[in-house]
Design a protein around this motif. Structure first.
Motif, PDB file in Angstrom:
ATOM      1  N   ALA A 229     -66.498  45.087 -75.472  1.00 40.97           N
ATOM      2  CA  ALA A 229     -66.192  44.792 -73.903  1.00 40.97           C
ATOM      3  C   ALA A 229     -66.886  43.292 -73.604  1.00 40.97           C
ATOM      4  CB  ALA A 229     -66.972  45.758 -72.993  1.00 40.97           C
ATOM      5  N   MET A 230     -68.392  42.947 -73.974  1.00 38.64           N
ATOM      6  CA  MET A 230     -68.871  41.790 -73.830  1.00 38.64           C
ATOM      7  C   MET A 230     -68.199  40.725 -74.562  1.00 38.64           C
ATOM      8  SD  MET A 230     -70.758  42.601 -71.380  1.00 38.64           S
ATOM      9  CE  MET A 230     -71.439  40.711 -71.273  1.00 38.64           C
ATOM     10  N   GLU A 231     -67.700  40.868 -75.725  1.00 42.01           N
ATOM     11  CA  GLU A 231     -67.212  40.114 -76.470  1.00 42.01           C
ATOM     12  C   GLU A 231     -65.813  39.233 -75.862  1.00 42.01           C
ATOM     13  OE1 GLU A 231     -66.754  37.343 -79.883  1.00 42.01           O
ATOM     14  OE2 GLU A 231     -68.365  38.754 -79.416  1.00 42.01           O
ATOM     15  N   LYS A 232     -65.000  40.459 -75.234  1.00 40.78           N
ATOM     16  CA  LYS A 232     -63.963  39.906 -74.431  1.00 40.78           C
ATOM     17  C   LYS A 232     -64.288  39.010 -73.296  1.00 40.78           C
ATOM     18  CE  LYS A 232     -60.525  43.699 -75.420  1.00 40.78           C
ATOM     19  NZ  LYS A 232     -61.155  44.341 -76.882  1.00 40.78           N
TER      20      LYS A 232
ATOM     21  N   PHE B  16     -67.064  44.405 -64.143  1.00 41.08           N
ATOM     22  CA  PHE B  16     -67.211  45.441 -65.197  1.00 41.08           C
ATOM     23  C   PHE B  16     -66.805  46.761 -64.504  1.00 41.08           C
ATOM     24  CE2 PHE B  16     -68.534  48.073 -68.832  1.00 41.08           C
ATOM     25  CZ  PHE B  16     -68.439  47.292 -69.738  1.00 41.08           C
ATOM     26  N   ASN B  17     -65.954  47.668 -65.192  1.00 36.33           N
ATOM     27  CA  ASN B  17     -65.539  49.019 -64.947  1.00 36.33           C
ATOM     28  C   ASN B  17     -64.182  48.873 -64.324  1.00 36.33           C
ATOM     29  OD1 ASN B  17     -67.988  49.867 -65.589  1.00 36.33           O
ATOM     30  ND2 ASN B  17     -68.620  50.367 -63.459  1.00 36.33           N
ATOM     31  N   ASP B  18     -63.672  47.924 -63.570  1.00 35.48           N
ATOM     32  CA  ASP B  18     -62.469  47.809 -63.122  1.00 35.48           C
ATOM     33  C   ASP B  18     -62.000  48.981 -62.065  1.00 35.48           C
ATOM     34  OD1 ASP B  18     -60.114  46.298 -62.371  1.00 35.48           O
ATOM     35  OD2 ASP B  18     -58.923  47.505 -63.875  1.00 35.48           O
ATOM     36  N   LEU B  19     -62.871  49.114 -61.177  1.00 34.29           N
ATOM     37  CA  LEU B  19     -62.644  49.888 -60.058  1.00 34.29           C
ATOM     38  C   LEU B  19     -61.394  49.669 -59.282  1.00 34.29           C
ATOM     39  CD1 LEU B  19     -66.211  50.215 -58.283  1.00 34.29           C
ATOM     40  CD2 LEU B  19     -65.301  51.556 -60.162  1.00 34.29           C
ATOM     41  N   PRO B  20     -60.559  50.672 -58.742  1.00 32.69           N
ATOM     42  CA  PRO B  20     -59.426  50.752 -58.166  1.00 32.69           C
ATOM     43  C   PRO B  20     -59.225  49.565 -57.255  1.00 32.69           C
ATOM     44  CG  PRO B  20     -59.887  52.930 -58.084  1.00 32.69           C
ATOM     45  CD  PRO B  20     -61.111  52.160 -58.726  1.00 32.69           C
ATOM     46  N   GLY B  21     -59.991  49.269 -56.378  1.00 24.01           N
ATOM     47  CA  GLY B  21     -60.137  48.280 -55.336  1.00 24.01           C
ATOM     48  C   GLY B  21     -59.991  46.681 -55.988  1.00 24.01           C
ATOM     49  N   SER B  22     -60.550  46.535 -57.220  1.00 21.27           N
ATOM     50  CA  SER B  22     -60.787  45.241 -57.703  1.00 21.27           C
ATOM     51  C   SER B  22     -59.607  44.453 -57.737  1.00 21.27           C
ATOM     52  CB  SER B  22     -61.341  45.369 -59.224  1.00 21.27           C
ATOM     53  OG  SER B  22     -62.627  46.217 -59.347  1.00 21.27           O
ATOM     54  N   LYS B  23     -58.324  44.870 -57.980  1.00 21.98           N
ATOM     55  CA  LYS B  23     -57.315  44.098 -57.989  1.00 21.98           C
ATOM     56  C   LYS B  23     -56.873  43.629 -56.694  1.00 21.98           C
ATOM     57  CE  LYS B  23     -54.265  48.155 -58.416  1.00 21.98           C
ATOM     58  NZ  LYS B  23     -53.298  48.913 -59.164  1.00 21.98           N
ATOM     59  N   TYR B  24     -57.501  44.298 -55.572  1.00 25.72           N
ATOM     60  CA  TYR B  24     -56.925  43.927 -53.994  1.00 25.72           C
ATOM     61  C   TYR B  24     -57.912  42.863 -53.652  1.00 25.72           C
ATOM     62  CZ  TYR B  24     -53.708  47.798 -54.927  1.00 25.72           C
ATOM     63  OH  TYR B  24     -52.950  48.586 -55.463  1.00 25.72           O
TER      64      TYR B  24
ATOM     65  N   LYS C 101     -60.378  47.279 -72.178  1.00 26.93           N
ATOM     66  CA  LYS C 101     -59.573  46.084 -71.970  1.00 26.93           C
ATOM     67  C   LYS C 101     -60.025  45.546 -71.078  1.00 26.93           C
ATOM     68  CE  LYS C 101     -54.675  45.138 -71.340  1.00 26.93           C
ATOM     69  NZ  LYS C 101     -53.348  45.829 -71.006  1.00 26.93           N
ATOM     70  N   LEU C 102     -59.980  44.238 -71.041  1.00 25.49           N
ATOM     71  CA  LEU C 102     -60.168  42.997 -70.126  1.00 25.49           C
ATOM     72  C   LEU C 102     -58.804  42.544 -69.246  1.00 25.49           C
ATOM     73  CD1 LEU C 102     -62.177  41.139 -69.070  1.00 25.49           C
ATOM     74  CD2 LEU C 102     -61.158  39.282 -70.507  1.00 25.49           C
ATOM     75  N   LYS C 103     -59.047  43.128 -67.941  1.00 25.24           N
ATOM     76  CA  LYS C 103     -57.920  43.031 -67.125  1.00 25.24           C
ATOM     77  C   LYS C 103     -58.008  41.280 -66.518  1.00 25.24           C
ATOM     78  CE  LYS C 103     -55.353  45.773 -66.118  1.00 25.24           C
ATOM     79  NZ  LYS C 103     -54.121  46.244 -66.780  1.00 25.24           N
ATOM     80  N   ILE C 104     -57.244  40.421 -66.957  1.00 20.72           N
ATOM     81  CA  ILE C 104     -57.405  39.197 -66.528  1.00 20.72           C
ATOM     82  C   ILE C 104     -56.634  38.866 -65.283  1.00 20.72           C
ATOM     83  CG2 ILE C 104     -56.718  36.813 -67.067  1.00 20.72           C
ATOM     84  CD1 ILE C 104     -57.220  37.621 -70.194  1.00 20.72           C
ATOM     85  N   ARG C 105     -57.268  38.648 -64.068  1.00 20.91           N
ATOM     86  CA  ARG C 105     -56.587  38.277 -62.901  1.00 20.91           C
ATOM     87  C   ARG C 105     -56.797  36.808 -62.559  1.00 20.91           C
ATOM     88  NH1 ARG C 105     -58.628  43.890 -62.123  1.00 20.91           N
ATOM     89  NH2 ARG C 105     -57.193  45.175 -62.511  1.00 20.91           N
TER      90      ARG C 105
ATOM     91  N   THR D 262     -61.063  39.658 -61.887  1.00 23.51           N
ATOM     92  CA  THR D 262     -61.006  39.790 -63.603  1.00 23.51           C
ATOM     93  C   THR D 262     -62.062  40.820 -64.102  1.00 23.51           C
ATOM     94  OG1 THR D 262     -60.098  37.677 -64.041  1.00 23.51           O
ATOM     95  CG2 THR D 262     -61.207  39.082 -65.885  1.00 23.51           C
ATOM     96  N   SER D 263     -61.963  41.949 -64.659  1.00 25.87           N
ATOM     97  CA  SER D 263     -62.814  43.010 -64.835  1.00 25.87           C
ATOM     98  C   SER D 263     -62.544  43.707 -66.172  1.00 25.87           C
ATOM     99  CB  SER D 263     -63.039  43.859 -63.691  1.00 25.87           C
ATOM    100  OG  SER D 263     -63.991  44.907 -63.857  1.00 25.87           O
ATOM    101  N   VAL D 264     -63.437  44.267 -66.669  1.00 25.14           N
ATOM    102  CA  VAL D 264     -63.297  45.278 -67.818  1.00 25.14           C
ATOM    103  C   VAL D 264     -62.794  46.626 -67.408  1.00 25.14           C
ATOM    104  CG1 VAL D 264     -64.520  46.337 -69.632  1.00 25.14           C
ATOM    105  CG2 VAL D 264     -64.904  43.955 -69.519  1.00 25.14           C
ATOM    106  N   ARG D 265     -61.770  47.082 -67.887  1.00 23.43           N
ATOM    107  CA  ARG D 265     -61.099  48.474 -67.697  1.00 23.43           C
ATOM    108  C   ARG D 265     -61.669  49.248 -68.466  1.00 23.43           C
ATOM    109  NH1 ARG D 265     -59.919  52.592 -65.654  1.00 23.43           N
ATOM    110  NH2 ARG D 265     -57.650  53.261 -65.370  1.00 23.43           N
ATOM    111  N   VAL D 266     -62.591  50.573 -67.930  1.00 24.99           N
ATOM    112  CA  VAL D 266     -63.085  51.508 -68.562  1.00 24.99           C
ATOM    113  C   VAL D 266     -62.295  52.596 -68.263  1.00 24.99           C
ATOM    114  CG1 VAL D 266     -65.087  52.575 -68.919  1.00 24.99           C
ATOM    115  CG2 VAL D 266     -65.510  50.260 -68.537  1.00 24.99           C
ATOM    116  N   TYR D 267     -61.905  53.103 -69.356  1.00 24.94           N
ATOM    117  CA  TYR D 267     -60.871  54.238 -68.864  1.00 24.94           C
ATOM    118  C   TYR D 267     -61.576  55.534 -68.808  1.00 24.94           C
ATOM    119  CZ  TYR D 267     -57.379  50.976 -70.751  1.00 24.94           C
ATOM    120  OH  TYR D 267     -56.484  49.906 -70.796  1.00 24.94           O
ATOM    121  N   THR D 268     -62.069  55.941 -67.603  1.00 25.81           N
ATOM    122  CA  THR D 268     -63.002  56.693 -67.126  1.00 25.81           C
ATOM    123  C   THR D 268     -62.259  58.383 -67.469  1.00 25.81           C
ATOM    124  OG1 THR D 268     -62.302  56.602 -65.000  1.00 25.81           O
ATOM    125  CG2 THR D 268     -64.452  55.630 -65.534  1.00 25.81           C
TER     126      THR D 268
END
Length: 328
Positions: free
Chosen positions: A156-159, A268-276, A318-322, A282-288
């Motif tokens: 995650a941190m490498e990405k 980090f975590n890519d919470l549902p509201g992050s894309k809004y 996964k790094l979600k690039i926004r 841009t955040s790391v998607r953790v598949y909880t």
């Protein structure tokens, strides 16, 4: 009621062999004599397979949570893990018992297996194991003595750091949180460890650009204000979770700066509201959901197979690039 381990000891074979024979695994290569001996011992000891036991009573799963309801709402990461565990258990027909309070281990012997979500030190784990040795830990792997489901923090941190670096950023700041066990001892932060490794490798590490508080909106805001009060500051910041990134956004806008024109941010975590968020984070998607499901799978395995070795499942990220990082 006999266990697979007891059958294995009397038949002088491994627990895995007993499990596979009793489950009629055709891929297992053992002699007919060994199979006959296992079936005879199982019959002698009145062994009842778990699948038949389920018809008589429900499997009980204890969900042990290190966050109380207030903290859980403030940082929903563990809430999402717990909900995914509960969903999977319900689908499997398991009965759930919830243990939310720190040190609430007294009734853990009433369940077949414990799924412990969060961070537990050795003292807590010893207390848990005294009550129930069937335990799966989610989001933490304290040692090789316990089944665990974790994410790959190094990857995650490498990405994250590679994305910053490839975008031209060289002075990169760190806004991190400090988690603590119930005893008050700080939990080792792998995010910071791998952040430092990357920065040291590229001869870029500056300790004065690293700030620590709680994993909250409030401390993300406070720490970013502290960073921006200096005469010079990084062109990019990693935030330990998306909550901190939300607070950092507010501090940056109050300073009259823009994201990503003046400062780039990755969470980090890519919470549902992050894309809004504006701009989208841009955040790391953790598949909880996978963390939760994998923990139930391990718990089921512990009950059914009674294996005598430990498993550690690593869930990829996964790094979600926004839009919150710019090329410079």
């Amino acid at each position: 009621m006999a266990t697979i381990k007891e059958i294995a000891e009397k038949a002088k074979v491994s627990s895995a062999t007993v499990s596979r024979v009793l489950n009629f695994d055709d891929t297992l290569s053992v002699s007919d004599e060994t199979k006959r001996r296992i079936f005879e011992v199982a019959d002698e000891l009145d062994y009842i397979p778990v699948r038949k036991r389920r018809g008589k009573r429900k499997i009980k799963v204890g969900i042990l949570h290190w966050y109380d309801s207030h903290k859980e709402l403030g940082d929903p990461y563990y809430l999402y893990i717990r909900l995914s565990v509960e969903k999977k258990c319900t689908q499997m027909g398991f009965e759930l018992m919830r243990f939310h309070t720190a040190g609430d281990f007294e009734n853990l012997n009433e369940v077949d297996v414990v799924i412990a979500i969060g961070k537990y030190d050795e003292m807590d784990l010893m207390k848990i194991v005294e009550k129930n040795h069937q335990i799966v830990i989610v989001d933490y792997s304290p040692s090789d003595r316990y089944d665990a489901v974790v994410i790959d923090y190094r990857d995650a941190m490498e990405k994250i750091m590679t994305h910053f670096y490839a975008s031209g950023h060289r002075r990169i700041g760190y806004l991190g949180g400090t988690e603590r066990y119930h005893s008050g001892t700080p939990v080792f932060d792998f995010r910071y460890q791998y952040f430092k490794e990357f920065m040291y490798y590229h001869d870029l590490f500056q300790e004065q650009d690293c700030y620590f508080g709680e994993f909250s909106h409030q401390d993300g805001y406070r720490l970013m204000k502290e960073a921006l009060a200096k005469e010079t500051f990084p062109t990019a910041f990693f935030c330990g979770n998306d909550n901190m990134a939300i607070g950092a956004y507010k501090a940056i806008y109050e300073k009259g700066l823009k994201i990503p024109d003046d400062i780039s941010i990755i969470g980090f975590n890519d919470l549902p509201g992050s894309k809004y968020m504006v701009p989208s984070l841009t955040s790391v998607r953790v598949y909880t959901e996978y963390l939760g499901e994998a923990s139930v799978d391990l718990a089921t395995e512990l009950i059914e197979n009674e294996r005598n070795y430990v498993k550690r499942v690593v869930v990829p990220v996964k790094l979600k690039i926004r839009e919150s990082v710019r090329m410079i």
